[in-house]
Design an enzyme around this catalytic site. Structure first.
Site, mmCIF file in Angstrom:
data_model
loop_
_atom_site.group_PDB
_atom_site.id
_atom_site.type_symbol
_atom_site.label_atom_id
_atom_site.label_comp_id
_atom_site.label_asym_id
_atom_site.label_seq_id
_atom_site.Cartn_x
_atom_site.Cartn_y
_atom_site.Cartn_z
ATOM 1 N N LYS A 13 0.823 -1.226 -0.023
ATOM 2 C CA LYS A 13 -0.156 -0.002 -0.010
ATOM 3 C C LYS A 13 0.893 1.258 -0.004
ATOM 4 O O LYS A 13 0.607 2.346 -0.670
ATOM 5 C CB LYS A 13 -0.916 -0.071 1.267
ATOM 6 C CG LYS A 13 -1.906 -1.243 1.351
ATOM 7 C CD LYS A 13 -2.946 -0.911 2.662
ATOM 8 C CE LYS A 13 -2.086 -0.965 3.744
ATOM 9 N NZ LYS A 13 -1.377 -2.364 4.200
ATOM 10 N N ARG A 88 -10.187 1.561 7.696
ATOM 11 C CA ARG A 88 -9.763 0.340 7.853
ATOM 12 C C ARG A 88 -10.671 -0.667 8.827
ATOM 13 O O ARG A 88 -10.413 -1.935 8.979
ATOM 14 C CB ARG A 88 -8.533 0.295 9.082
ATOM 15 C CG ARG A 88 -7.250 -0.361 8.490
ATOM 16 C CD ARG A 88 -6.068 -0.072 9.354
ATOM 17 N NE ARG A 88 -5.052 -0.917 9.329
ATOM 18 C CZ ARG A 88 -3.903 -0.487 8.862
ATOM 19 N NH1 ARG A 88 -3.786 0.554 8.290
ATOM 20 N NH2 ARG A 88 -2.898 -1.153 8.940
ATOM 21 N N ARG A 127 11.940 -6.762 5.812
ATOM 22 C CA ARG A 127 11.882 -5.428 6.131
ATOM 23 C C ARG A 127 12.497 -5.551 7.708
ATOM 24 O O ARG A 127 13.312 -4.852 8.003
ATOM 25 C CB ARG A 127 10.667 -4.652 5.924
ATOM 26 C CG ARG A 127 10.793 -3.185 6.241
ATOM 27 C CD ARG A 127 9.463 -2.472 5.823
ATOM 28 N NE ARG A 127 8.413 -2.971 6.780
ATOM 29 C CZ ARG A 127 7.022 -2.251 6.550
ATOM 30 N NH1 ARG A 127 6.982 -1.489 5.707
ATOM 31 N NH2 ARG A 127 5.817 -2.931 7.382
ATOM 32 N N ARG A 133 10.441 -1.779 10.589
ATOM 33 C CA ARG A 133 9.880 -1.445 11.723
ATOM 34 C C ARG A 133 9.563 -2.253 12.847
ATOM 35 O O ARG A 133 9.869 -3.389 12.701
ATOM 36 C CB ARG A 133 8.384 -1.178 11.192
ATOM 37 C CG ARG A 133 8.181 0.094 10.327
ATOM 38 C CD ARG A 133 7.122 0.140 9.483
ATOM 39 N NE ARG A 133 5.961 -0.431 9.937
ATOM 40 C CZ ARG A 133 4.688 -0.489 9.262
ATOM 41 N NH1 ARG A 133 4.765 0.081 8.047
ATOM 42 N NH2 ARG A 133 3.797 -1.156 9.591
ATOM 43 N N ARG A 144 -1.050 -9.084 13.050
ATOM 44 C CA ARG A 144 -1.773 -7.902 11.915
ATOM 45 C C ARG A 144 -2.281 -8.603 10.855
ATOM 46 O O ARG A 144 -3.445 -7.839 10.442
ATOM 47 C CB ARG A 144 -0.408 -6.933 11.365
ATOM 48 C CG ARG A 144 -0.084 -6.037 12.491
ATOM 49 C CD ARG A 144 1.591 -5.791 12.125
ATOM 50 N NE ARG A 144 1.776 -4.815 10.915
ATOM 51 C CZ ARG A 144 2.980 -4.961 10.315
ATOM 52 N NH1 ARG A 144 3.996 -5.642 10.482
ATOM 53 N NH2 ARG A 144 2.921 -4.371 9.102
HETATM 54 P P1 AP5 Z 1 4.840 -1.584 1.974
HETATM 55 O O1 AP5 Z 1 4.706 -0.660 0.894
HETATM 56 O O2 AP5 Z 1 5.238 -0.917 3.326
HETATM 57 O O3 AP5 Z 1 3.333 -2.313 2.220
HETATM 58 P P2 AP5 Z 1 2.026 -1.958 3.097
HETATM 59 O O4 AP5 Z 1 0.997 -2.624 2.684
HETATM 60 O O5 AP5 Z 1 1.929 -0.573 3.197
HETATM 61 O O6 AP5 Z 1 2.617 -2.581 4.563
HETATM 62 P P3 AP5 Z 1 2.536 -2.020 6.100
HETATM 63 O O7 AP5 Z 1 3.502 -2.869 6.744
HETATM 64 O O8 AP5 Z 1 3.006 -0.429 5.879
HETATM 65 O O9 AP5 Z 1 0.984 -2.243 6.257
HETATM 66 P P4 AP5 Z 1 0.365 -2.061 7.573
HETATM 67 O O10 AP5 Z 1 -1.151 -2.002 7.087
HETATM 68 O O11 AP5 Z 1 0.549 -3.069 8.638
HETATM 69 O O12 AP5 Z 1 0.914 -0.619 8.264
HETATM 70 P P5 AP5 Z 1 0.300 0.487 8.592
HETATM 71 O O13 AP5 Z 1 1.618 1.407 8.559
HETATM 72 O O14 AP5 Z 1 -0.917 1.009 7.731
HETATM 73 O O15 AP5 Z 1 5.727 -2.953 1.717
HETATM 74 C C1 AP5 Z 1 6.060 -3.677 2.727
HETATM 75 C C2 AP5 Z 1 7.534 -4.391 2.355
HETATM 76 O O16 AP5 Z 1 7.428 -4.909 1.152
HETATM 77 C C3 AP5 Z 1 8.331 -3.052 2.234
HETATM 78 O O17 AP5 Z 1 9.646 -3.595 2.579
HETATM 79 C C4 AP5 Z 1 8.617 -2.944 0.545
HETATM 80 O O18 AP5 Z 1 9.730 -2.465 0.130
HETATM 81 C C5 AP5 Z 1 8.320 -4.192 0.209
HETATM 82 N N1 AP5 Z 1 7.645 -4.329 -1.004
HETATM 83 C C6 AP5 Z 1 6.612 -3.558 -1.460
HETATM 84 N N2 AP5 Z 1 6.140 -4.068 -2.844
HETATM 85 C C7 AP5 Z 1 7.072 -5.117 -3.055
HETATM 86 C C8 AP5 Z 1 7.064 -6.022 -4.355
HETATM 87 N N3 AP5 Z 1 6.327 -5.863 -5.301
HETATM 88 N N4 AP5 Z 1 8.091 -7.011 -4.308
HETATM 89 C C9 AP5 Z 1 8.876 -7.028 -3.277
HETATM 90 N N5 AP5 Z 1 8.946 -6.444 -2.086
HETATM 91 C C10 AP5 Z 1 7.893 -5.407 -2.006
HETATM 92 O O19 AP5 Z 1 -0.195 0.537 9.939
HETATM 93 C C11 AP5 Z 1 0.663 0.311 10.951
HETATM 94 C C12 AP5 Z 1 -0.317 0.463 12.266
HETATM 95 O O20 AP5 Z 1 -0.828 1.749 12.516
HETATM 96 C C13 AP5 Z 1 -1.615 -0.634 12.456
HETATM 97 O O21 AP5 Z 1 -1.200 -1.671 12.718
HETATM 98 C C14 AP5 Z 1 -2.262 0.197 13.355
HETATM 99 O O22 AP5 Z 1 -1.985 -0.204 14.670
HETATM 100 C C15 AP5 Z 1 -2.102 1.578 13.157
HETATM 101 N N6 AP5 Z 1 -3.320 2.124 12.030
HETATM 102 C C16 AP5 Z 1 -2.943 2.603 10.853
HETATM 103 N N7 AP5 Z 1 -4.201 2.901 10.374
HETATM 104 C C17 AP5 Z 1 -5.079 2.575 11.184
HETATM 105 C C18 AP5 Z 1 -6.389 2.874 11.110
HETATM 106 N N8 AP5 Z 1 -7.427 3.291 9.940
HETATM 107 N N9 AP5 Z 1 -7.202 2.433 12.195
HETATM 108 C C19 AP5 Z 1 -6.357 1.880 13.228
HETATM 109 N N10 AP5 Z 1 -5.108 1.848 13.347
HETATM 110 C C20 AP5 Z 1 -4.349 2.061 12.487
#
Ligand code: AP5
Length: 192
Positions: A13, A88, A127, A133, A144
């Site tokens: 994402k 979400r 990662r 992270r 998660r």
């Molecule tokens: P990346 O692009 O970071 O993927 P992502 O889907 O954004 O993964 P996240 O780990 O950021 O998602 P998440 O939903 O757990 O975290 P968020 O920050 O939203 O890619 C991941 C890895 O893969 C990277 O190393 C990248 O380089 C690699 N990669 C990407 N594409 C690739 C490809 N094609 N091939 C190979 N490698 C690739 O949320 C974190 C926390 O915040 C949550 O757990 C929650 O506690 C809180 N939170 C956030 N939003 C809310 C909400 N709306 N409500 C409540 N809590 C929330």
């Protein structure tokens, strides 16, 4: 363009959201990044959010709403945005839709990045090993993903019913996924 990036942790994402935002010259707004910035700066909101984030649980809706509203007023939402990580839950989606309808800022597209679970684990553990992270630890990643399946996956149906849902095969290289996303957005624009 007002788009939502939907998908499990590790589906790409953040990576793809930044590219979509760049293509349409709109801000990429990630709730995860906003929350991590609050944690890093030791704000009250950051301290409140950190406990949940460390466990891989969702942060309470009111807290997330405060963080996202604070950011949205900085830019003009009517001019477009790519939202990554919000809504979400169904509750968040319903609340956001209510506000968006009033302000004429409903989503044009919901890009849902689909990818097998073993690839999510591989990416996030990779990662984590590279010093990424704090929540990229095997047990927390599993949690998660489970939280995503229980609380966020039901949004698929919600947005399918609204006719703005674009499922994307998110396996393969970053560039391959970007190509699929841009092609899906082009088809959407041509048909509207
Ligand atoms: P990346 O692009 O970071 O993927 P992502 O889907 O954004 O993964 P996240 O780990 O950021 O998602 P998440 O939903 O757990 O975290 P968020 O920050 O939203 O890619 C991941 C890895 O893969 C990277 O190393 C990248 O380089 C690699 N990669 C990407 N594409 C690739 C490809 N094609 N091939 C190979 N490698 C690739 O949320 C974190 C926390 O915040 C949550 O757990 C929650 O506690 C809180 N939170 C956030 N939003 C809310 C909400 N709306 N409500 C409540 N809590 C929330």
């Amino acid at each position: 363009m007002r788009a939502l990036m939907l998908g499990a942790p590790g589906s790409g994402k953040g990576t793809q959201g930044a590219r979509v935002a760049q293509r349409y010259s709109v801000p990429h707004i990630s709730t995860g990044d906003l929350l991590r910035a609050h944690v890093e700066h030791g704000t009250d909101m950051g301290r409140a959010a950190e406990t949940y984030m460390k466990r891989g649980d969702l942060v309470p809706d009111l807290l997330v709403a405060a963080v996202i509203l604070e950011r949205l007023v900085e830019s003009d939402p009517a001019k477009g945005f790519v939202l990554d990580g919000f809504p979400r839950t169904l509750q968040q989606a319903q609340a956001a839709y209510g506000v968006a309808k009033e302000t004429g800022t409903t989503f044009d597209a919901v890009l849902c990045l689909d990818i097998p679970r073993d690839e999510l684990m591989r990416r996030l553990e990779g990662r984590g090993r590279a010093g990424g992270r704090a929540d990229d630890d095997r047990a927390i990643i599993r949690h998660r993903i489970a939280v995503y399946e229980e609380k966020t996956a039901p949004l698929r149906e919600y947005y399918e019913r609204r006719g703005i849902f674009l499922p994307i095969d998110a396996s393969g290289t970053v560039d391959e996924v970007t190509e699929r996303i841009f092609a899906a957005l082009d088809r959407l624009t041509e048909s509207s």
